[in-house]
Design an enzyme around this catalytic site. Sequence first.
Site, PDB file in Angstrom:
ATOM      1  NE  ARG A  84     -53.581 -20.868  92.809  1.00  0.00           N
ATOM      2  CZ  ARG A  84     -54.742 -20.776  92.188  1.00  0.00           C
ATOM      3  NH1 ARG A  84     -55.836 -20.524  92.864  1.00  0.00           N
ATOM      4  NH2 ARG A  84     -54.826 -20.941  90.886  1.00  0.00           N
ATOM      5  NE  ARG A  98     -59.132 -23.562  84.366  1.00  0.00           N
ATOM      6  CZ  ARG A  98     -59.022 -24.479  85.337  1.00  0.00           C
ATOM      7  NH1 ARG A  98     -59.072 -24.128  86.596  1.00  0.00           N
ATOM      8  NH2 ARG A  98     -58.872 -25.743  85.040  1.00  0.00           N
ATOM      9  CG  ASP A 140     -60.256 -25.813  89.813  1.00  0.00           C
ATOM     10  OD1 ASP A 140     -59.604 -26.016  88.784  1.00  0.00           O
ATOM     11  OD2 ASP A 140     -60.134 -24.794  90.519  1.00  0.00           O
ATOM     12  CD  GLN A 157     -64.445 -19.870  94.669  1.00  0.00           C
ATOM     13  OE1 GLN A 157     -65.118 -20.394  95.548  1.00  0.00           O
ATOM     14  NE2 GLN A 157     -63.211 -20.244  94.404  1.00  0.00           N
TER      15      GLN A 157
END
Length: 798
Positions: A351, A357, A490, A686
């Site tokens: 990535r 954000r 998401d 996460q």
Amino acid sequence: MQYGYFDLANKEYVITRPDTPAPWANYLGDPEYGAMISNNACGYSFVKSGANGRISRFRFNSNMALPGRYIYIRDNDTADYWSASWQPVGKPLDQYKSVCRHGTAYTIMTADYASVHSETTYYVPYHQTYEVWRTKITNTSDKPRKLSVFGFVEFTNDNNYEQDQVNLQYTLFITRTSFEENRIIQHINENSGKDASGSNHKERFFGMVGAPVSGWNGNLDSFIGPYRTYSNPIAVEQGKCDGSMNYNSNACGALQSDLELTPGETAELIYILGQRNSAEAATILDTYKTLGKVDAEIAELKNFWHKELSNFQVNTPSPEFNNMINVWNAYQCFITFIWSRAASFVYCGLRNGYGYRDTVQDIQGIIHLDPEMAADKIRFMLSAQVDNGGGLPLVKFNHNAGHENTPDDPEYVKETGHPSYRADDALWLFPTIVKYIGESGNKAFLDEVIVYANGGEATVYDHLKNAIRFSMERLGAHDMPAGLHADWNDCLRMGAKGESTFVAFQLYYAMRVIRDMAQQRGDSDYVAYIDDIQAKLGASLEKCWDGDRFIRGIREDGVVVGAKKDPEASMWLNPQSWAVISGFASKDQAEQSMESVHRILNTPYGIKLLDPPYRAHYFDGALMHIFNPDTKENGGIFSQSQGWAILAESLLGHGNRAFEYFMESSPAAMNDRAEIRVMEPYVHGQFTESTASPYAGRSHVHWLTGTASTVMVGCVEGICGMRPNADGLVISPSIPSSWDGFTIEKNFRGKHLSIRVENPSHVQSGVKSLTLNGKELSGDFVPAAELKDQNEITVVLG
Ligand code: GLC
């Protein structure tokens, strides 16, 4: 099960059992040269980018046969061998003792086996672009010992991670290694021209000082041997690197030193790895011949990081709270700030950019520790705002402010894979900028002129107004911001015209922030405008109240998401916490909805993102249904949201509840049940699997997560109650009623604050008195203008 403990004084996590349920990692280095290392020395290194600058290999999605920074030790009298980290050789733990100390940007491993003690320190020197492994090997027996020590690293064949892993018909044939004096040099694309501009030619080195090199290997297969692995390399087993170099095969750096140590004698070997040519490598290696250089560099790293952390130190009755807020959560905030979602043992680095954000939120985690470092990134992110007010969903690492395409351009969509704006991106600027101005007192920040991503420029104040405009120009049928491609979640697509209550609460909050700013600046037309649109938005939000909760949104086709009557996903966490944080919820709504959160969503490991998880009643835009129930966004304990719940409960004055949520989701609180959590007990992940999973309590996606910043904010602003604003500092803690009090040492606008909070009546919140340097102030506010260089502040709750 407990595998280690927190050493608060040294700001280290100390692993005393090396057979941790997963590799427990630490970060070394900075954006110019990054390295991850586990408690067993596995990990990888890269220059600038985990994906495009990878110099050493790693095996993702596996805990087996992991490449790393390995140092092997062989007893040449017995032919027995082991490694200076427990793995990869993995000697029986009743004979092999090891301690790993993960510190701030360094890791130290000691091992005792066969009467040999080793101590290895791994680090990237401050602002340097190479890494150092210093090992001290001591003969702790009463006999002379003959040992061979082998330093080993597996190089990639290509700087691009994907090429190295999959395009073998090419990458196997572009490298060779050579040996010079004290180093292996890996040459890549050598024939593409050494000096030609645009050449792919690269050189890496693995070198050593401290002992003569008695053997070497640059060919991976020759060092490891056929049908073997890192645990039993043939060169180590036989005590001899055979000097072979790779050519059309995989490369490694392996350096052997044969030592003779008298009883008690210590040898100090220093290995260095980096991407430099041979001459530069020689110069770097030479500098490490100076005694004491390594210790000085470690001291420099510690000084830097400990100074950063010293800007906010809290001492409460909770060791979990102290360990996380003073050291590990804070360090993780810096790591996410620096690395975004770039490289971990889960993210392989592909990535290649900052999520808008994500990064604007990550900034919040360090504002109380280094506001000016935060400000630079805020400026950068403002320069990634489009002139229509929206944020670029992905900001490329090579972002060229003023000259970027936007989601309106097909090129941007093609390049980044982001087809549209997201409703929430630019709205994160409001909490971040207001926190920065509060911490720094830099009101002039609003007048700084910053370019837009696609050209043109405006003051920060106008950038913010533009963000409001972006939302207001994209309202849905119920006058709330349209979902566009997504909101924070998401996995939730309510349709381009669908409406998200979460974003609506964010916008409501943003309006509060900008109204204050407008008022301070005498921008009365804008104040009137905000008053008008905020009232209208409030009226729309009022209709989203569903008895004891706020709904999650309204789809483009008019169907409500998160209605109380829904068979699945009838209760969502974020709209409840944000109804409070935004200041919208009435006292009754706030109390009821947060109570519903506790009743419906709470688990022993934190609060679920939604309940019941989607199984049969999902709609197309509920993308999370593809996850197993109680996993990730489908009813998992999404850790980032815990921070908002902690903050919301604190704002309501519910110290007990806020702290309950902190403890449930705190890595440190799972230290003695680490086998359940699996992930590092000093790092937020996460998400955690919730109760419908057979592995309830297991956490995932370590280190690079927005959880670091939201939990930090929840604890600092919420539980500790430290809420700076442009004119000073509000101190309004929400703590467990069992606490007698706590103290904070805080640097604030160049001054030092020693804050003592006393809780003689054992309440959860509410400031009874506040004294600044002996003078009683009214309320819970300390005006910045009244601060001296050193300040004693006493807050009595009651
Ligand atoms: C991940 C993403 C973040 C998103 C969150 C919720 O953490 O990085 O951007 O907000 O998931 O879906």
